[in-house]
Design an enzyme around this catalytic site. Structure first.
Site, PDB file in Angstrom:
ATOM      1  N   SER A 139      -3.871   4.408  -0.562  1.00  0.00           N
ATOM      2  CA  SER A 139      -4.616   4.832   0.211  1.00  0.00           C
ATOM      3  C   SER A 139      -5.065   6.081   0.114  1.00  0.00           C
ATOM      4  O   SER A 139      -6.482   6.343   0.650  1.00  0.00           O
ATOM      5  CB  SER A 139      -3.535   4.908   1.690  1.00  0.00           C
ATOM      6  OG  SER A 139      -2.679   5.808   1.184  1.00  0.00           O
ATOM      7  N   VAL A 166       0.856  -1.107   0.010  1.00  0.00           N
ATOM      8  CA  VAL A 166      -0.039  -0.001  -0.041  1.00  0.00           C
ATOM      9  C   VAL A 166       0.823   1.370   0.082  1.00  0.00           C
ATOM     10  O   VAL A 166       1.835   1.393   0.740  1.00  0.00           O
ATOM     11  CB  VAL A 166      -0.773  -0.122   1.325  1.00  0.00           C
ATOM     12  CG1 VAL A 166      -2.027   1.036   1.058  1.00  0.00           C
ATOM     13  CG2 VAL A 166      -1.625  -1.302   1.464  1.00  0.00           C
ATOM     14  N   CYS A 167       0.680   2.020  -0.886  1.00  0.00           N
ATOM     15  CA  CYS A 167       1.369   3.516  -1.053  1.00  0.00           C
ATOM     16  C   CYS A 167       0.158   4.389  -1.244  1.00  0.00           C
ATOM     17  O   CYS A 167      -1.082   4.145  -1.236  1.00  0.00           O
ATOM     18  CB  CYS A 167       2.390   3.395  -2.037  1.00  0.00           C
ATOM     19  SG  CYS A 167       2.149   3.448  -3.882  1.00  0.00           S
ATOM     20  N   GLY A 168       0.524   5.705  -1.490  1.00  0.00           N
ATOM     21  CA  GLY A 168      -0.395   6.590  -2.104  1.00  0.00           C
ATOM     22  C   GLY A 168      -1.426   6.216  -2.983  1.00  0.00           C
ATOM     23  O   GLY A 168      -2.777   6.497  -3.120  1.00  0.00           O
TER      24      GLY A 168
END
Length: 155
Positions: free
Chosen positions: A109, A65-67
């Protein structure tokens, strides 16, 4: 199943929710990377660790998970033999496994909320690769990757 999970600083909260959820689904979770939203964490290092853990069979699948999920997918996909895809809907999550035998899904996210992210992860983890026509296509990808590593790059 043993699942590797990791996040950059943009996605610590979502990663924490997903980690709990995956454990509640009955899976074992191994976390990669730091656990602080206060520290800037570059996503490539986390993606490489999870991808390498899959190759070494330390974990069976990964959730990153990242931006946006995009950088994690690109980085993880640079590790040989890894297929990583960004999924923000349940159909893509299902097809990641059923059509592409993807070992890693990535989520953003800043794009997906926690409840939908949980549904996406659940569908991905419940899906399996049936082979069939898709196996031929995945093998073509594997063969081309091997060709590049051996012949084009001299590895």
């Amino acid at each position: 199943m043993k699942i590797g999970i990791g996040a950059d600083h943009n996605a610590i909260e979502l990663k924490d929710e997903l980690k709990k959820y995956v454990i509640d689904l009955g899976h074992e979770v191994i976390e990669y990377g730091e656990d602080s939203a206060c520290t800037e964490i570059d996503y490539p290092g986390i993606a490489f660790k999870v991808a390498e853990a899959i190759n070494s069979r330390e974990v069976e699948r990964g959730i990153l998970v990242c931006g946006t999920g995009l950088g994690m997918a690109i980085a993880a996909g640079k590790v040989p033999r890894i297929r990583a895809v960004t999924c923000h809907d349940t159909y893509s999550a299902e097809r990641a496994q059923k059509s592409n035998d993807a070992q890693i899904i990535t989520l953003g996210s800043k794009i997906i909320g926690p409840e939908l992210a949980k549904h996406v992860v659940k569908i991905y983890l419940e899906s399996s690769f049936p082979g069939g026509n898709s196996a031929r296509k995945v093998q073509q990808i594997t063969d081309r990757e091997k060709e590049y590593l051996e012949n084009k790059l001299g590895l």
